[in-house]
Design a protein around this motif. Structure first.
Motif, short mmCIF file in Angstrom:
data_model
loop_
_atom_site.label_atom_id
_atom_site.label_comp_id
_atom_site.label_asym_id
_atom_site.label_seq_id
_atom_site.Cartn_x
_atom_site.Cartn_y
_atom_site.Cartn_z
N ALA A 31 -11.15 1.32 -9.29
CA ALA A 31 -10.27 2.50 -9.31
C ALA A 31 -9.23 2.47 -8.20
O ALA A 31 -8.38 3.36 -8.11
N ILE A 32 -9.27 1.47 -7.34
CA ILE A 32 -8.31 1.38 -6.24
C ILE A 32 -6.92 1.17 -6.82
O ILE A 32 -6.70 0.30 -7.66
N LYS A 33 -5.96 1.95 -6.34
CA LYS A 33 -4.57 1.82 -6.79
C LYS A 33 -3.68 1.19 -5.73
O LYS A 33 -2.68 0.57 -6.05
N CYS A 34 -4.03 1.38 -4.48
CA CYS A 34 -3.16 0.96 -3.38
C CYS A 34 -4.00 0.33 -2.28
O CYS A 34 -5.11 0.78 -2.00
N MET A 35 -3.41 -0.69 -1.65
CA MET A 35 -4.03 -1.26 -0.46
C MET A 35 -2.94 -1.54 0.56
O MET A 35 -1.78 -1.78 0.21
N ALA A 36 -3.35 -1.51 1.82
CA ALA A 36 -2.37 -1.68 2.89
C ALA A 36 -3.04 -2.29 4.10
O ALA A 36 -4.27 -2.26 4.24
N THR A 52 0.76 -2.34 -0.85
CA THR A 52 1.00 -2.90 -2.17
C THR A 52 0.29 -2.09 -3.23
O THR A 52 -0.79 -1.54 -2.98
N TYR A 53 0.90 -2.01 -4.41
CA TYR A 53 0.24 -1.46 -5.58
C TYR A 53 -0.67 -2.54 -6.15
O TYR A 53 -0.25 -3.68 -6.31
N ILE A 54 -1.88 -2.18 -6.51
CA ILE A 54 -2.81 -3.14 -7.09
C ILE A 54 -2.42 -3.39 -8.55
O ILE A 54 -2.23 -2.45 -9.31
N GLY A 55 -2.27 -4.66 -8.88
CA GLY A 55 -1.99 -5.05 -10.25
C GLY A 55 -0.52 -5.26 -10.57
O GLY A 55 -0.19 -5.83 -11.59
N ILE A 56 0.36 -4.79 -9.70
CA ILE A 56 1.80 -5.02 -9.89
C ILE A 56 2.40 -5.48 -8.58
O ILE A 56 1.89 -5.22 -7.50
N ASN A 57 3.52 -6.17 -8.68
CA ASN A 57 4.12 -6.81 -7.51
C ASN A 57 5.15 -5.89 -6.87
O ASN A 57 6.35 -6.16 -6.88
N THR A 58 4.66 -4.80 -6.33
CA THR A 58 5.52 -3.87 -5.60
C THR A 58 4.95 -3.70 -4.21
O THR A 58 3.81 -3.27 -4.06
N TRP A 103 -2.43 7.06 -7.39
CA TRP A 103 -1.30 6.30 -7.92
C TRP A 103 0.02 6.91 -7.45
O TRP A 103 0.16 8.13 -7.39
N GLY A 104 0.97 6.07 -7.11
CA GLY A 104 2.29 6.52 -6.71
C GLY A 104 2.42 6.83 -5.24
O GLY A 104 3.48 7.25 -4.79
N GLU A 105 1.38 6.61 -4.48
CA GLU A 105 1.40 6.97 -3.05
C GLU A 105 1.04 5.78 -2.17
O GLU A 105 0.49 5.95 -1.09
N CYS A 106 1.35 4.57 -2.62
CA CYS A 106 0.91 3.39 -1.88
C CYS A 106 1.59 3.25 -0.53
O CYS A 106 1.07 2.55 0.34
N PHE A 107 2.74 3.90 -0.35
CA PHE A 107 3.46 3.75 0.90
C PHE A 107 3.41 5.02 1.74
O PHE A 107 4.19 5.21 2.65
N ASN A 108 2.46 5.86 1.38
CA ASN A 108 2.17 7.06 2.18
C ASN A 108 0.92 6.74 2.98
O ASN A 108 -0.21 6.80 2.49
N TRP A 109 1.12 6.38 4.23
CA TRP A 109 0.00 5.91 5.06
C TRP A 109 -1.09 6.96 5.21
O TRP A 109 -2.26 6.62 5.41
N ASP A 110 -0.74 8.22 5.12
CA ASP A 110 -1.73 9.29 5.31
C ASP A 110 -2.73 9.37 4.16
O ASP A 110 -3.77 10.02 4.29
N LYS A 111 -2.45 8.71 3.03
CA LYS A 111 -3.33 8.78 1.87
C LYS A 111 -4.52 7.84 1.98
O LYS A 111 -5.50 7.99 1.25
#
Length: 125
Positions: A31-36, A52-58, A103-111
């Protein structure tokens, strides 16, 4: 539950490279969407470096590491990497991997709410 675990830290001379790894596990790992990647130097606040978004190259990088660090993923191994090149003594810190499921918050460090124990990186001049 989700667990994350970093590896790959160590000591290197200025100008050198290291690659950190972060493996996820647990019943909710899918269920992980984002990693940093974050780091915390002695006497300083923890700072986000790359996400990074998991599963896509963003991906996203803060200015201080842009062009030197690269975040990548191997979904078959449930692993995210941080390739660090052109290291300098100011990069000395404990490096942490973190994950979250929004989802959609991968670059929000507070999440980020699931953290590894950290791995030490020491760069000597």
């Amino acid at each position: 539950q989700v667990q994350v675990a970093e590896s790959g830290g160590g000591s290197v001379q200025a100008g050198g490279s290291l690659r950190l790894s972060c493996m996820t596990s647990g019943s909710r790992a899918a269920a992980i969407k984002c990693m940093a990647w974050f780091r915390q130097a002695p006497g300083k606040r923890r700072e986000g470096l790359a996400g990074t978004y998991i599963g896509i190259n963003t991906t996203y990088y803060v200015e201080s590491v842009k062009g030197r660090f690269a975040i990548s993923q191997d979904n078959a191994k449930n692993t995210v990497y941080l390739q660090m090149d052109s290291l300098n003594p100011e990069d000395t810190a404990v490096y942490f991997c973190a994950a979250h499921q929004s989802w959609g918050e991968c670059f929000n460090w507070d999440k980020y709410n699931t953290w590894g124990q950290g791995t030490q990186v020491t760069v000597s001049s």
